[in-house]
Write a protein that holds these residues in place. Structure first.
Motif, PDB file in Angstrom:
ATOM      1  N   SER A 198       0.853  -1.186   0.000  1.00 59.66           N
ATOM      2  CA  SER A 198       0.000   0.000   0.000  1.00 59.66           C
ATOM      3  C   SER A 198       0.888   1.234   0.000  1.00 59.66           C
ATOM      4  CB  SER A 198      -0.924   0.008   1.219  1.00 59.66           C
ATOM      5  OG  SER A 198      -0.159   0.008   2.419  1.00 59.66           O
ATOM      6  N   GLY A 199       0.284   2.350  -0.373  1.00 66.15           N
ATOM      7  CA  GLY A 199       1.030   3.596  -0.466  1.00 66.15           C
ATOM      8  C   GLY A 199       1.047   4.094  -1.892  1.00 66.15           C
ATOM      9  N   PRO A 200       1.993   4.979  -2.236  1.00 66.07           N
ATOM     10  CA  PRO A 200       2.091   5.470  -3.619  1.00 66.07           C
ATOM     11  C   PRO A 200       2.279   4.314  -4.588  1.00 66.07           C
ATOM     12  CG  PRO A 200       3.484   6.758  -2.139  1.00 66.07           C
ATOM     13  CD  PRO A 200       2.999   5.597  -1.345  1.00 66.07           C
ATOM     14  N   TRP A 215      13.018  -8.992 -21.216  1.00 66.93           N
ATOM     15  CA  TRP A 215      13.239 -10.266 -21.918  1.00 66.93           C
ATOM     16  C   TRP A 215      14.459 -10.957 -21.334  1.00 66.93           C
ATOM     17  CZ3 TRP A 215      17.394 -12.035 -24.931  1.00 66.93           C
ATOM     18  CH2 TRP A 215      17.135 -13.148 -25.758  1.00 66.93           C
ATOM     19  N   PRO A 216      14.445 -12.269 -21.214  1.00 64.79           N
ATOM     20  CA  PRO A 216      13.300 -13.179 -21.374  1.00 64.79           C
ATOM     21  C   PRO A 216      12.792 -13.615 -20.005  1.00 64.79           C
ATOM     22  CG  PRO A 216      15.358 -14.387 -21.657  1.00 64.79           C
ATOM     23  CD  PRO A 216      15.706 -13.009 -21.140  1.00 64.79           C
ATOM     24  N   GLN A 217      12.089 -12.708 -19.319  1.00 65.79           N
ATOM     25  CA  GLN A 217      11.560 -12.965 -17.993  1.00 65.79           C
ATOM     26  C   GLN A 217      10.073 -12.634 -17.947  1.00 65.79           C
ATOM     27  OE1 GLN A 217      14.815 -10.633 -15.899  1.00 65.79           O
ATOM     28  NE2 GLN A 217      14.913 -12.502 -14.668  1.00 65.79           N
ATOM     29  N   THR A 218       9.513 -12.597 -16.742  1.00 66.14           N
ATOM     30  CA  THR A 218       8.101 -12.289 -16.538  1.00 66.14           C
ATOM     31  C   THR A 218       7.980 -11.421 -15.285  1.00 66.14           C
ATOM     32  OG1 THR A 218       7.632 -14.175 -15.078  1.00 66.14           O
ATOM     33  CG2 THR A 218       7.496 -14.568 -17.463  1.00 66.14           C
ATOM     34  N   TRP A 219       6.741 -11.194 -14.870  1.00 65.43           N
ATOM     35  CA  TRP A 219       6.482 -10.440 -13.640  1.00 65.43           C
ATOM     36  C   TRP A 219       7.289 -10.977 -12.470  1.00 65.43           C
ATOM     37  CZ3 TRP A 219       4.439 -12.585  -9.126  1.00 65.43           C
ATOM     38  CH2 TRP A 219       3.965 -13.906  -9.245  1.00 65.43           C
ATOM     39  N   TYR A 220       7.581 -12.275 -12.486  1.00 61.77           N
ATOM     40  CA  TYR A 220       8.246 -12.918 -11.359  1.00 61.77           C
ATOM     41  C   TYR A 220       9.691 -12.457 -11.211  1.00 61.77           C
ATOM     42  CZ  TYR A 220       9.336 -16.609  -8.000  1.00 61.77           C
ATOM     43  OH  TYR A 220       9.712 -17.301  -6.870  1.00 61.77           O
ATOM     44  N   SER A 221      10.253 -11.787 -12.222  1.00 63.62           N
ATOM     45  CA  SER A 221      11.627 -11.305 -12.123  1.00 63.62           C
ATOM     46  C   SER A 221      11.800 -10.294 -10.993  1.00 63.62           C
ATOM     47  CB  SER A 221      12.069 -10.682 -13.445  1.00 63.62           C
ATOM     48  OG  SER A 221      11.358  -9.494 -13.710  1.00 63.62           O
ATOM     49  N   TYR A 222      10.698  -9.725 -10.523  1.00 62.21           N
ATOM     50  CA  TYR A 222      10.772  -8.751  -9.436  1.00 62.21           C
ATOM     51  C   TYR A 222      10.732  -9.405  -8.055  1.00 62.21           C
ATOM     52  CZ  TYR A 222      10.483  -4.699 -12.490  1.00 62.21           C
ATOM     53  OH  TYR A 222      10.764  -3.742 -13.441  1.00 62.21           O
ATOM     54  N   HIS A 223      10.670 -10.731  -8.001  1.00 58.60           N
ATOM     55  CA  HIS A 223      10.508 -11.374  -6.690  1.00 58.60           C
ATOM     56  C   HIS A 223      11.651 -11.087  -5.719  1.00 58.60           C
ATOM     57  CE1 HIS A 223      13.346 -14.829  -6.794  1.00 58.60           C
ATOM     58  NE2 HIS A 223      13.126 -14.820  -8.092  1.00 58.60           N
ATOM     59  N   PRO A 224      12.903 -10.814  -6.171  1.00 58.12           N
ATOM     60  CA  PRO A 224      13.938 -10.514  -5.174  1.00 58.12           C
ATOM     61  C   PRO A 224      13.729  -9.189  -4.436  1.00 58.12           C
ATOM     62  CG  PRO A 224      14.939 -11.265  -7.231  1.00 58.12           C
ATOM     63  CD  PRO A 224      13.498 -10.966  -7.521  1.00 58.12           C
ATOM     64  N   ILE A 225      12.902  -8.287  -4.989  1.00 59.80           N
ATOM     65  CA  ILE A 225      12.735  -6.966  -4.373  1.00 59.80           C
ATOM     66  C   ILE A 225      11.275  -6.611  -4.114  1.00 59.80           C
ATOM     67  CG2 ILE A 225      14.887  -6.084  -5.354  1.00 59.80           C
ATOM     68  CD1 ILE A 225      13.255  -4.636  -7.487  1.00 59.80           C
ATOM     69  N   ALA A 226      10.328  -7.421  -4.588  1.00 60.52           N
ATOM     70  CA  ALA A 226       8.916  -7.019  -4.564  1.00 60.52           C
ATOM     71  C   ALA A 226       8.366  -6.886  -3.149  1.00 60.52           C
ATOM     72  CB  ALA A 226       8.079  -8.013  -5.364  1.00 60.52           C
ATOM     73  N   THR A 227       8.626  -7.851  -2.287  1.00 58.41           N
ATOM     74  CA  THR A 227       8.031  -7.791  -0.949  1.00 58.41           C
ATOM     75  C   THR A 227       8.604  -6.632  -0.145  1.00 58.41           C
ATOM     76  OG1 THR A 227       9.618  -9.462  -0.182  1.00 58.41           O
ATOM     77  CG2 THR A 227       7.447 -10.238  -0.868  1.00 58.41           C
ATOM     78  N   TYR A 278       5.236   0.843  -0.809  1.00 57.29           N
ATOM     79  CA  TYR A 278       4.492   1.259  -1.986  1.00 57.29           C
ATOM     80  C   TYR A 278       3.425   0.229  -2.346  1.00 57.29           C
ATOM     81  CZ  TYR A 278       8.804   3.915  -2.252  1.00 57.29           C
ATOM     82  OH  TYR A 278       9.865   4.710  -1.924  1.00 57.29           O
ATOM     83  N   ARG A 279       2.454   0.686  -3.130  1.00 57.27           N
ATOM     84  CA  ARG A 279       1.505  -0.221  -3.761  1.00 57.27           C
ATOM     85  C   ARG A 279       2.182  -0.717  -5.037  1.00 57.27           C
ATOM     86  NH1 ARG A 279      -4.592   1.304  -6.029  1.00 57.27           N
ATOM     87  NH2 ARG A 279      -5.117  -0.815  -6.777  1.00 57.27           N
ATOM     88  N   VAL A 280       2.651  -1.939  -5.013  1.00 56.54           N
ATOM     89  CA  VAL A 280       3.501  -2.481  -6.066  1.00 56.54           C
ATOM     90  C   VAL A 280       2.652  -3.312  -7.025  1.00 56.54           C
ATOM     91  CG1 VAL A 280       5.479  -3.951  -6.572  1.00 56.54           C
ATOM     92  CG2 VAL A 280       5.485  -2.494  -4.538  1.00 56.54           C
ATOM     93  N   ILE A 281       2.767  -3.018  -8.316  1.00 60.32           N
ATOM     94  CA  ILE A 281       1.997  -3.708  -9.344  1.00 60.32           C
ATOM     95  C   ILE A 281       2.981  -4.265 -10.365  1.00 60.32           C
ATOM     96  CG2 ILE A 281       0.217  -3.447 -11.114  1.00 60.32           C
ATOM     97  CD1 ILE A 281      -0.699  -0.959  -9.316  1.00 60.32           C
TER      98      ILE A 281
END
Length: 318
Positions: free
Chosen positions: A53-55, A63-75, A81-84
Motif C-alpha cells: 500500500s502507499g504510492p 526479456w526473457p523474464q516475466t512479472w516474477y523477475s521482481y521477486h527478489p525486491i517485490a516484498t 508502496y503499492r507495487v503492481i
C-alpha cells in the motif's frame, strides 16, 4: 525438459493448468501479501500481481523474464508502496496477439491498466524491455507519471542503428564486455519464424547462455527461475511474441523523434553492461536525470544486487 504447450488460435495464451509449479497461482505463494489479477485493457488481457500500500509503483519486466523477475525486491518494495508487477503484452500469462508490440501501444496497455485501477499518477520501474515501455509511458502520459526509473533499459533510439554486426576484435568472450557490448540477440530476434523453430522446446539453452554472458555471478539466477522462464518461453507463440518487441524497434525509433524531453525526475540504474549507455542517452531524453552505476552487477540487477537496487529506488522515490 519443461513440457510443450498448445496455444490458442486467437491470442496464444499459456494454458496455466499445465504450468504446475510455474503457474501464477503457485508463484504468487512466494510473495506473501501479493495477489494475482487479470484484466482486459486496450484489447488484450494482461496479468498482474499486486501487493502493498502507499504510492503506486508500476514494475515492468524485460526479456526473457516475466512479472516474477521482481521477486527478489517485490516484498520489500511493498512495505512502502503499492507495487503492481505486470506481464507485458506478449509475456507470461498475458495475451500474445499478432500485433501491437511497438512501445507506444504497449504503454497504452499500461496506461489503461492504471485507469482501471483508479490511479491518477504513478511511478514506474522498468527493466530491459520494460524500461522501453516505461519510457514510452512517460513520453505519452506525462501527466500520469510521477517519477521514472530505468534499470538497464531505455526507449529505443537511432543509436541502435550503430550497433555493430560483428564484435570488436577480442571483445566477444564468455562475459559481455562493458566497454564494447555485443548484444547479438538484438539482430537474432529480428528474424521471423526461424527462432521459433530453433528454440521451441529448447529455450533453456539460450537462457543458460544468456545468463552466463550478461551476469557477473550467474549463480544468482536460481535453477527454479531458469526453469520457470524456460517453461513460459518454450512455445512458439511466446517466442514469436517476445521477438516482436524487438521487431517493432523501427516504429519505436520513429515515435521517439516525435517526443520532447521528459520533465519529471528520471533515474537510470546501470549495470556494468549498460551504465555508459544510460549516462550518454538519458540526458538527451529527460531534463532531470540521475544515473547511478552498480558496476559489480551484470544485466539482471534484481537477482545479483537486490539490496543496491532497493537502496537506489528508495532514495529516488523518497
Amino acid at each position: 525438459m519443461p513440457p510443450p504447450f498448445l496455444t490458442s488460435k486467437r491470442m496464444q495464451t499459456l494454458p496455466t493448468e499445465s504450468l504446475g509449479a510455474y503457474a501464477d497461482e503457485e508463484l504468487i505463494k512466494h510473495l506473501p501479501g501479493f495477489t494475482n489479477h487479470y484484466i482486459t485493457v486496450n484489447g488484450v488481457q494482461l496479468h498482474y500481481a499486486e501487493g502493498g500500500s502507499g504510492p503506486a509503483l508500476i514494475c515492468l519486466p524485460g526479456w526473457p523474464q516475466t512479472w516474477y523477475s521482481y521477486h527478489p525486491i517485490a516484498t520489500q518494495l511493498a512495505q512502502r508502496y503499492r507495487v503492481i508487477l505486470v506481464d507485458l503484452r506478449g509475456m507470461g500469462s498475458s495475451d500474445k496477439p499478432l500485433v501491437g508490440y511497438d512501445k507506444k501501444t504497449m504503454a497504452q496497455d499500461i496506461y489503461e491498466l492504471t485507469r482501471h485501477l483508479g490511479l491518477e499518477k504513478v511511478s514506474l520501474l522498468g527493466h530491459d524491455i520494460g524500461g522501453m515501455v516505461a519510457s514510452s509511458f512517460a513520453f505519452n502520459y506525462p501527466e500520469a507519471t510521477e517519477k521514472l526509473i530505468l534499470a538497464d533499459g531505455a526507449h529505443p533510439s537511432e543509436g541502435m542503428m550503430q550497433m555493430p554486426l560483428l564484435p570488436a576484435p577480442g571483445s566477444f568472450t564468455e562475459k559481455m564486455n562493458g566497454q564494447y557490448p555485443y548484444p547479438w540477440w538484438m539482430a537474432f530476434n529480428q528474424v521471423k519464424k526461424l527462432p521459433e523453430q530453433l528454440l521451441a522446446g529448447r529455450f533453456e539453452y539460450l537462457l543458460d547462455y544468456l545468463f552466463g554472458y550478461v551476469m557477473l555471478d550467474e549463480r544468482k539466477m536460481s535453477a527454479f527461475d531458469r526453469a520457470l522462464y524456460a517453461t513460459v518461453y518454450n512455445q512458439p507463440g511466446s517466442i514469436r511474441a517476445s521477438n516482436a518487441w524487438y521487431q517493432a524497434f523501427d516504429q519505436d525509433i520513429a515515435d521517439a523523434k516525435m517526443y520532447g524531453r521528459l520533465t519529471m525526475p528520471v533515474l537510470g540504474i546501470g549495470s556494468y553492461v549498460s551504465y555508459q549507455y544510460l549516462q550518454m542517452s538519458l540526458p538527451y531524453m529527460a531534463e532531470q536525470v540521475q544515473v547511478i552505476g552498480i558496476l559489480d552487477s551484470g544485466h539482471y540487477l534484481f537477482e545479483e544486487k537486490p539490496d543496491r537496487v532497493l537502496e537506489a529506488v528508495y532514495d529516488f522515490l523518497r
